[in-house]
Scaffold this active site. Structure first.
Site, PDB file in Angstrom:
ATOM      1  NE  ARG A   8      38.306  34.728  35.997  1.00 29.40           N
ATOM      2  CZ  ARG A   8      39.195  35.568  36.529  1.00 29.40           C
ATOM      3  NH1 ARG A   8      39.340  36.784  36.028  1.00 29.40           N
ATOM      4  NH2 ARG A   8      39.958  35.185  37.542  1.00 29.40           N
ATOM      5  CB  ALA A   9      42.641  37.023  31.066  1.00 26.75           C
ATOM      6  CB  SER A  10      41.427  40.312  35.355  1.00 25.80           C
ATOM      7  OG  SER A  10      41.462  39.273  36.312  1.00 25.80           O
ATOM      8  CB  THR A  11      42.467  43.503  31.810  1.00 27.38           C
ATOM      9  OG1 THR A  11      43.799  43.017  31.540  1.00 27.38           O
ATOM     10  CG2 THR A  11      42.345  43.829  33.296  1.00 27.38           C
ATOM     11  CD  GLN A  14      45.360  40.199  33.239  1.00 23.10           C
ATOM     12  OE1 GLN A  14      44.190  39.848  33.371  1.00 23.10           O
ATOM     13  NE2 GLN A  14      46.167  40.386  34.272  1.00 23.10           N
TER      14      GLN A  14
END
Length: 209
Positions: A8-11, A14
């Site tokens: 997972r990445a926040s945005t 990324q």
């Protein structure tokens, strides 16, 4: 025992796959094979994460949920973390995190006593690290808000530049009748972003032909 890796990445800016090689190396060292990678760009502070819950839906008792760090799984508030933990516990999924060595024992066979002992220890540490991850998230948000407030007061704040090309693509897809899910998959944006563009289209004045 099936190993399912969650990245997972926040945005969207990324790289959610950044830790893929590390997870594969970890699994290989222990003679394990990662069956599926579940990858998404969503904030760890929100419970609504389709790929994470697809992973849990696919899982069977005893499967491993492999992550790089506990904060990839959760930056949730306490209430939402309890809901996620309840779902994980109901599925009897074992969480293995590279930054939580006590969880590594789940990646290898062990006797019942050892397994139960480490499960208890690991559960407590998971709760602790999830709380730390949430505090870090809140601290960063507070510092960011303070910085923006100061920049606004000094006339320096302009906000994030809009990705007009991407938003025009989303608008075009909405006008053609694409669903939110189809647009999210094609453009790698969050649902709120699609909703924002849809609202903008709806509120736009109609020009005469």
């Amino acid at each position: 025992m099936t190993v399912r890796a969650y990245l997972r990445a926040s945005t969207n800016e990324q790289d959610a796959t950044r830790a893929k090689d590390q997870l594969e190396a970890f699994a290989t060292e222990r003679g394990l094979t990662i069956a599926t990678f579940y990858i998404e760009n969503e904030s760890g502070a929100k419970l609504d994460r389709p790929e994470l819950f697809r992973l849990l839906s696919d899982s069977r008792p005893g499967d491993i949920l492999l992550i790089e760090q506990v904060d990839r799984l959760s930056r949730l508030n306490e209430s939402d973390w309890r809901k996620l933990r309840a779902e994980i516990d109901a599925k009897q999924v074992r969480i293995v995190a590279l930054d939580l060595p006590t969880s590594w024992t789940f990646a290898s066979a062990s006797d019942e006593f050892t397994g139960r002992m480490f499960a208890a220890i690991n559960g407590m540490l998971l709760d602790m690290l999830a709380a730390v991850a949430r505090k870090d998230y809140e601290d960063r948000r507070r510092r960011q808000a303070q910085g923006q407030a100061q920049a606004k007061a000094e006339g320096r704040y302009r906000g994030r530049a809009e990705d007009t090309k991407r938003n025009e693509q989303i608008a075009a897809m909405l006008r053609k009748g694409f669903s939110y899910s189809q647009i999210q998959t094609a453009t790698k944006v969050s649902r709120p972003t699609v909703a924002k563009i849809a609202k903008r289209i709806k509120e736009a004045p109609v020009t005469a032909a």
